[in-house]
Design an enzyme around this catalytic site. Sequence first.
Site, short mmCIF file in Angstrom:
data_model
loop_
_atom_site.label_atom_id
_atom_site.label_comp_id
_atom_site.label_asym_id
_atom_site.label_seq_id
_atom_site.Cartn_x
_atom_site.Cartn_y
_atom_site.Cartn_z
N TYR A 23 -6.66 1.60 2.68
CA TYR A 23 -7.89 2.04 2.92
C TYR A 23 -8.11 3.26 3.60
O TYR A 23 -9.34 4.19 3.24
CB TYR A 23 -8.40 0.75 3.96
CG TYR A 23 -8.68 -0.52 3.58
CD1 TYR A 23 -9.60 -0.81 2.61
CD2 TYR A 23 -7.74 -1.57 4.07
CE1 TYR A 23 -9.72 -2.04 2.21
CE2 TYR A 23 -8.13 -2.73 3.68
CZ TYR A 23 -8.90 -2.94 2.60
OH TYR A 23 -9.04 -4.48 2.14
N LEU A 34 -14.96 16.94 -2.74
CA LEU A 34 -15.54 17.61 -3.83
C LEU A 34 -14.66 17.65 -5.22
O LEU A 34 -15.13 17.94 -6.15
CB LEU A 34 -15.88 18.90 -3.38
CG LEU A 34 -16.81 18.94 -2.29
CD1 LEU A 34 -17.12 20.43 -1.98
CD2 LEU A 34 -18.11 18.35 -2.73
N CYS A 90 5.07 -5.07 -9.76
CA CYS A 90 5.63 -5.23 -8.29
C CYS A 90 5.33 -6.39 -7.69
O CYS A 90 5.82 -7.47 -7.98
CB CYS A 90 5.41 -3.77 -7.51
SG CYS A 90 6.63 -3.41 -6.47
N HIS A 121 6.71 0.61 -10.91
CA HIS A 121 5.43 0.89 -11.11
C HIS A 121 5.06 1.75 -12.31
O HIS A 121 5.38 2.93 -12.15
CB HIS A 121 4.86 1.67 -9.68
CG HIS A 121 4.66 0.88 -8.56
ND1 HIS A 121 3.63 0.37 -8.29
CD2 HIS A 121 5.80 0.51 -7.50
CE1 HIS A 121 3.57 -0.42 -7.10
NE2 HIS A 121 5.18 -0.44 -6.64
N GLU A 123 2.60 2.50 -13.94
CA GLU A 123 1.30 3.29 -13.78
C GLU A 123 1.63 4.72 -13.46
O GLU A 123 0.86 5.59 -13.78
CB GLU A 123 0.13 2.66 -12.85
CG GLU A 123 0.51 2.60 -11.55
CD GLU A 123 1.43 1.48 -10.97
OE1 GLU A 123 2.28 0.85 -11.94
OE2 GLU A 123 1.53 1.20 -9.78
N ILE A 164 -9.99 22.01 12.40
CA ILE A 164 -8.73 22.59 13.20
C ILE A 164 -7.55 22.41 12.56
O ILE A 164 -6.62 23.39 12.58
CB ILE A 164 -8.90 21.80 14.55
CG1 ILE A 164 -10.11 22.16 15.26
CG2 ILE A 164 -7.93 22.34 15.51
CD1 ILE A 164 -10.43 21.50 16.72
N1 GLN Z 1 5.63 -6.14 -0.76
C1 GLN Z 1 6.54 -6.12 -2.02
C2 GLN Z 1 7.97 -5.54 -1.52
O1 GLN Z 1 7.84 -4.79 -0.77
C3 GLN Z 1 6.01 -5.43 -3.13
C4 GLN Z 1 5.62 -3.99 -2.99
C5 GLN Z 1 4.84 -3.61 -4.14
O2 GLN Z 1 4.29 -4.19 -4.84
N2 GLN Z 1 4.84 -2.12 -4.09
O3 GLN Z 1 8.86 -6.09 -2.31
#
Ligand code: GLN
Length: 560
Positions: free
Chosen positions: A55, A16, A382, A508, A510, A150
């Site tokens: 997923y 929600l 990455c 990363h 982002e 639970i």
């Molecule tokens: N699988 C790659 C690694 O472990 C890249 C990991 C990722 O994209 N976060 O270095």
Amino acid sequence: MPCKYIFVTGGVASSLGKGILSASLGRLLASRGVRVTIQKLDPYINVDPGTMNPYEHGEVYVTQDGAETDLDLGHYERFLGVETSQTNNVTTGRIYFDVISKERQGAYLGKTVQVIPHITDEIKSHIYALGNSDDIDVVIVEVGGTVGDIESLPYIEAIRQMRYEVGRKDTCSIHLTLVPFLAAAGELKTKPTQHSVKMLSESGLWPDIIACRSEFPLDSSIKQKIAQFCNVEVEDVIASLDAETIYEVPLLMREEGLDERVIQKLDLQTQTLDLEEWKAFVSAVKEPSQEVTIALVGKYVEHHDAYKSIAEAFVHAGAKNDTKVVIKWVQSESVTRENVKELLEGCSGVLVAPGFGDRGIEGKVEAVTYAREQNIPFFGICLGMQCSVVEVARNLCGWKEANSTEFDEASSKPVIDLMDEQRTIEDKGGTMRLGSYDCTLTKGSHAFKAYGNKDITERHRHRYEFNNTYKDELEAVGLLATGVHPSRNLVEIVELKDHPWFVGVQFHPELKSTVSTPHPLFVDFVAASLKHQSSRRSQTSQASQSASNKAPLSQEPISP
Ligand code: GLN
């Protein structure tokens, strides 16, 4: 002033938007000068979501201190513009892990260790750990799951106890429910909300405010009915309607008076509300003057939550460029040399996504080749960066066997390889290179231009690294290491010389993009994609212009 606590629970259905509600309330309070942090309590038994499949769980959000956490922490940072840490995310697994470790150390002095009080005490100590810091006025605690599960009972019980310990006037309980519209009856139904509040109250927790997620506005009779049955004042029934963008939710909550009700109940001392910047951002998101399509090539594209922070970083960077970024989700497993043109044609930028495992790798490498050869702006994150190194090694150095040892341990050209300290690690949880690391940029690089700074810090989550054995040869064909960890000499950024915009980052970016600070690399990538789009358009119009100039005769109407 002692810290105050707001508890956010959910009822009737999952998804929600408790995370967005919490982040929006946090934004409204912070915009009045209140120092807010938000904590997520997750009822599952994994110690953290780091070992979970995207997923199952969506993206794993990494904090600056290297905690692998729930994606809601990403919303908290994006909305509040302040960093979170390990303390901001607690799971049942973490609580039990800590309690059992203490029990093994004999910390309970021979007592029988029980859910109440030992588990609930441990939960409370994690909440107080945030509240007891000097620079926090309010902790918003979001309880994952749905009331009646639970698994979330110990959390509800801990909150019930806290309301007495801290004092009712310093705590506030908000319950988010669903008010569905029954088409057959032609009306909104309040019964699920009544039942959900009843169930919550059976656990000893009465909500002070009921937020009702609904597809249609709640008229005053519906609000009155909920107020009457659920023991709250009618002003404490807040409508939470579907919004065009999640960033509009703080503005909608403001209109409903959620912040004012909370301020009144907690007797918070606040400054005047200042939402001007936020409003400007929301209008930039809702009414951009142009659009650009960028491909996101990844293996979890059917499940957008797996790339939550990337999608949000595009919203921030889009607004900064007065542009709507349309993401074309491209399943990496489906990309082949034969269809890559068809799949990526029309995209003005290509982002190759992070990931683990070899599924879809060859498709990612094909996408890199296409972007490199067609001079389309390319952003590798990455695993996406690692694929770009493999691609250049294979196609520009001519090493057909080049690979990451994650996918081919026997590769004769392991251009991406395990870090030495990773070789002996067997446990999967929390053992990657995680959290913030420094990076020094090369002057004149795209990265340097985007950041406008030589020294940066970015967050990591990976086991494999650029293999420095091949650095000189890769640089010789044009793949330059433009960002390097200052003391460990780890390559963190690669860029292709003589390409309009080809940047691969081992970290990363982002994760650090927020509404108030859109990430510079995303902003620059979107700008480069726009440039590509306009040059492509002018080429096409020139081509059609010259085609029509060249063939005037066939265009002539044939005279009878
Ligand atoms: N699988 C790659 C690694 O472990 C890249 C990991 C990722 O994209 N976060 O270095």
